[in-house]
Design an enzyme around this catalytic site. Structure first.
Site, short mmCIF file in Angstrom:
data_model
loop_
_atom_site.label_atom_id
_atom_site.label_comp_id
_atom_site.label_asym_id
_atom_site.label_seq_id
_atom_site.Cartn_x
_atom_site.Cartn_y
_atom_site.Cartn_z
N SER A 142 -99.81 20.52 -83.54
CA SER A 142 -98.40 20.12 -83.55
C SER A 142 -98.14 19.09 -82.46
CB SER A 142 -97.48 21.32 -83.33
OG SER A 142 -96.13 20.90 -83.23
N TYR A 155 -94.90 28.60 -78.90
CA TYR A 155 -95.48 27.82 -80.00
C TYR A 155 -96.33 26.68 -79.47
CZ TYR A 155 -95.66 25.15 -84.38
OH TYR A 155 -96.08 24.47 -85.50
#
Length: 248
Positions: A142, A155
């Site tokens: 990501s 995350y």
């Protein structure tokens, strides 16, 4: 359509929706026999199998929780029993919980790390043992590891771990011609991305990208296809940012 993946078996985790669904469909179009996992959305998984099959492709859906090592064991045992080989692994399954650090519970952190870190690690561990020479592993990271966004702490930490294990695995498996890369999407229009965001927030993120839009699942699937092409045979141990210039 170039069937450059004919004769190969590909595993895509989290393949029933979003980015994983686009990747599974694209690999099937290219001739691969695709095995993808889903957790809860059996209807979407069944529909994807039917669509791929109707288009002349091969797909199998397996219910598996990537946070559970036993489910991962079953996944790879099933692939070897039914297909006899593994050539491609796409570690796409992931979850996100958006909270400030002070608000996270132990359960929140464990769930994110169990799926996003340990799940990827265990899938890679199986692939390292089972994958045919000259295969490919692509782990979905990501862009949040480049952009320090509030509420993304756990995350971002999990995706940073994915990047690092990919680099190590690339060195371990390079002698067998197995390439390992990370693809790190920026804002992509998926259910996971939209969770907890207002339309104004999404528009604001789109405006931050030089290309002026939110990405699509096909944007990511396109790069997966490129990395699996033999012309990308000199690319390994890399983190490819697919984010429209959102972050460098």
């Amino acid at each position: 359509m170039d069937k450059n993946l004919a004769g190969k078996t590909a595993v895509v985790t989290g393949g029933s929706r979003g980015i994983g669904r686009a990747i599974a469909g694209r690999l099937a179009e290219r001739g691969a026999s695709v095995v993808f996992t889903y957790l809860q959305d059996e209807k979407s998984a069944t529909e994807l199998v039917a669509t791929i099959t109707a288009n002349g492709g091969s797909a199998t859906a397996i219910c598996a929780d990537i946070a559970v090592p036993g489910d991962i064991d079953h996944l790879f045992e099933s692939v070897m029993a039914s297909h006899g080989r593994l050539d491609i692994l796409i570690n796409n399954a992931g979850i996100a919980i958006y909270k400030f650090f002070a608000e996270f519970t132990e359960e929140d952190v464990n769930r994110i790390f169990d799926v996003n870190i340990k799940g990827v690690f265990h899938c890679c561990r199986h692939a390292a043992r089972l994958m045919e020479d000259n295969g490919a592993i692509i782990n979905i990271g990501s862009t949040v590891t480049r952009v320090m966004l509030p509420k993304y702490g756990a995350y971002a930490a999990s995706k940073g771990a994915v990047e690092q294990m990919s680099k190590v695995l690339a060195k371990e498996l390079g002698g067998r011609g197995i390439r390992v890369n990370t693809i790190s999407p920026g804002p992509i229009d998926t259910e996971l991305f939209r969770a907890g965001k207002t339309s104004e927030q999404i528009e604001g993120l789109a405006a931050q990208a030089p290309l002026g839009r939110i990405g699509t699942v096909d944007d990511v699937a396109d790069v997966v296809t490129l990395l699996l092409d033999e012309r990308a045979g000199w690319v390994t141990g890399q983190n490819i940012l697919v984010n429209g210039g959102f972050a460098a």
